[in-house]
Design an enzyme around this catalytic site. Structure first.
Site, PDB file in Angstrom:
ATOM      1  N   ARG A   1       0.713  -1.053  -0.231  1.00 12.38           N
ATOM      2  CA  ARG A   1       0.235  -0.008   0.104  1.00 12.38           C
ATOM      3  C   ARG A   1       0.870   1.225  -0.052  1.00 12.38           C
ATOM      4  O   ARG A   1       2.169   1.189   0.458  1.00 12.38           O
ATOM      5  CB  ARG A   1      -0.939   0.069   1.223  1.00 12.38           C
ATOM      6  CG  ARG A   1      -2.024  -0.676   1.399  1.00 12.38           C
ATOM      7  CD  ARG A   1      -2.852  -0.964   2.508  1.00 12.38           C
ATOM      8  NE  ARG A   1      -3.859  -1.750   2.786  1.00 12.38           N
ATOM      9  CZ  ARG A   1      -4.856  -1.946   3.828  1.00 12.38           C
ATOM     10  NH1 ARG A   1      -4.833  -0.834   4.668  1.00 12.38           N
ATOM     11  NH2 ARG A   1      -5.420  -2.975   3.975  1.00 12.38           N
TER      12      ARG A   1
ATOM     13  N   SER B   1      -7.840  -0.912   0.695  1.00  8.29           N
ATOM     14  CA  SER B   1      -8.994  -1.112   1.358  1.00  8.29           C
ATOM     15  C   SER B   1      -9.403   0.037   1.689  1.00  8.29           C
ATOM     16  O   SER B   1      -9.905   0.950   0.664  1.00  8.29           O
ATOM     17  CB  SER B   1      -8.439  -1.765   2.726  1.00  8.29           C
ATOM     18  OG  SER B   1      -9.280  -2.252   3.717  1.00  8.29           O
TER      19      SER B   1
END
Length: 540
Positions: free
Chosen positions: A48, A147
């Site tokens: 991420r 997410s």
């Protein structure tokens, strides 16, 4: 923890990400593998970061995807790879980069029909459905999502043939190979132009939406929800399940309204989270302001994060439920209304989840299976049926099909939301009322969630410890467990745990340049361990 004055308010224009600049940076900025913050570093949910910080750029995705192809060859994984994508701005370019590499490596890639966005649980469901009854030629998957992270972030995670999050043995190997490729300036990466890749004979279309929605009756009692005429509302928060909910309502004839179905990569429709950032977190009262304001319009309403693996439940009586409250209510309900769960099927929870779950498990006569932080610890149990339910305090859960078989071995926010509707329909009490009844009988545990950002330096330091050392340090230092309790969780001897903690402390002292082990105190070890290992609401 300071709350921003913007928390809970509509996002001002100044907070919106510049999408063209973000995507330009994805292609034009090149990471320097000699800089720790710019290397591939899989956390609990994959790679991420933002292209602005050179933490999520084309080079990262090309290298990671090639490393996954090498992993598949090494492990003999020869079935299709299910490739899903969420609605973050960086997801589409990362998807294109990944497909270019997959096609060049001859991987049978399953991309969504009509370029539909794909929730994480739909990918896990597809992998398990394909692999059911097979022993070879197994499928795996990639989900392009950060997410609930802010709009400037991208994310990329790998799910092996068990359908759930890859364990650290796999992710460490993939990350090491990817970093080697970055250091070699991508020499060894196979690639073809996207226009050819999408038309390649190895690229296939798969209707994730239809397959998932059609199968829902095998995990949720949709007849009960339909018969109840409950007024249900859902806010997809502009995420990957944005078109799933209308199809669920239509196919299963539910009185379900979609509050908002807009997809906008700036996520300008969100209310600002507690720290002044835009974050699609369905467990945050600040981020869920829009749906909370509508709580009296519905008998029950709910939301999911951007990849739909987390849930948020809103009731007229309680407002937004704390995740631990809903997990407790879900455990209490499911194990009394799923006759085909194995008699020895246990309740899975992470160590940081509420003690109320322990009490509920004892009340219903089920064994408690407590694990370190990370949904990967539940995968095997959800796959073989020895766990009926697995849940973590960050609003992530999954559970078995009604016949006791596996549904999704990754978190599934959609079935969690529908389970809230089912329990309301069948018991006459919404999840908030069920939890209040449990608290009156079993007592109300104390709970506070702490949100803290992790610096790249802290992540790099802890990354130099072995997984066993990090786990022991987290449980002993950060969670305050005894050596005996930690030994039970780690399935080893007390002496082994003491040795792991001592070696971890010595190694940290060495890395940090401290002269004495005792200099490593709570501020440096406990907080670092919490930041690295707990799935706090973090924007890296």
């Amino acid at each position: 923890m300071t709350t921003s004055p913007l928390a809970g308010k509509p996002a001002p224009l100044s907070l919106l990400v510049d999408v063209p600049r973000l995507i330009t940076a994805y292609y034009t900025e090149s990471p320097d593998p000699s800089v720790a913050a710019e290397r591939v570093a899989f956390g609990t949910s994959g790679q991420r970061g933002s292209s602005f910080n050179r933490a999520f750029n084309e080079a990262h995705i090309l290298a990671i995807t090639q490393a996954i192809c090498l992993h598949r060859q090494r492990q003999g994984i020869s079935g299709p790879l299910y490739l899903g994508i969420d609605t973050h701005a960086l997801s589409a370019p990362a998807f294109a980069s990944a497909l270019e590499v997959l096609a060049a490596n001859g991987v049978e890639a399953m991309i969504s029909e009509g370029d539909e966005y794909t929730p994480t649980p739909a990918v896990s469901h597809a992998i398990l459905t394909y692999n059911r009854g097979r022993r070879e030629g197994l499928a795996d998957g990639i989900v392009v999502t950060p997410s609930h992270n802010p709009p400037r972030d991208g994310g990329f995670k790998y799910n092996p043939p068990n359908g759930g999050p890859a364990d650290t043995t796999v992710t460490n190997w993939i990350a090491a190979q990817a970093n080697s490729l970055l250091e070699a300036k991508l020499e060894g990466v196979k690639r073809m132009p996207f226009a050819r890749a999408v038309r390649a004979g190895t690229t296939h279309r798969h209707d994730y939406l239809k397959a998932y929605v059609e199968d829902l009756g095998n995990v949720i009692d949709l007849d009960a929800i339909r018969a109840s005429t409950l007024r249900l509302g859902v806010d997809p928060l502009g995420g990957a399940g944005v078109h799933y909910w209308a199809r669920i309502a239509e196919r299963h004839r539910l009185n379900l309204s979609v509050v908002e179905d807009v997809v906008d990569p700036t996520f300008r429709f969100m209310t600002v989270d507690w720290d002044g950032k835009i974050r699609m977190d369905p467990s945050s009262p600040s981020a869920m302001g829009r749906l909370i304001a509508l709580k009296d319009r519905y008998d029950l309403s709910f939301a999911c994060d951007t990849d739909h693996d987390r849930h948020g439940i809103v009731t007229p009586s309680a407002g937004l439920l704390q995740p631990n409250h809903f997990l407790s209510a879900m455990v209490f309900y499911l194990f009394q209304h799923r006759a085909n769960f194995r008699a020895d099927a246990a309740v899975g929870k992470t160590v940081v989840s509420s003690a109320m779950i322990d009490r509920v498990a004892a009340k219903i006569g089920r064994k408690l299976y407590e694990v370190p932080v990370g949904f990967k610890w539940f995968v095997d149990g959800l796959l073989d049926g020895s766990l009926g339910f697995g849940g973590e305090e960050s609003a992530g859960a999954s559970f078995l099909r009604r016949d006791g078989g596996p549904w999704s071995t990754d978190k599934d926010g959609i079935i969690a939301c529908l389970a809230a509707a089912e329990m309301t329909a069948r018991t006459g009490n919404d999840p908030g009322q069920i939890y209040r009844n449990l608290a009156r009988e079993l007592g109300e545990p104390a709970y506070e969630r702490i949100d803290a950002p992790a610096t790249p330096a802290e992540k790099a330091v802890l990354g130099k410890l072995s997984p066993e050392q990090r786990e022991a340090l987290l449980l002993i230092g950060a969670e305050g467990l005894t050596y005996e309790e930690t030994a039970v969780i780690c399935n080893t001897k007390v002496g082994t745990i003491k040795s792991r903690v001592n070696r971890a402390r010595k190694r940290l002292a060495e890395i940090l340049g401290l002269e004495e082990i005792d200099e490593i105190g709570p501020d440096r070890v406990v907080q670092a361990a919490l930041r690295e290992e707990l799935e706090l609401r973090t924007s890296l």
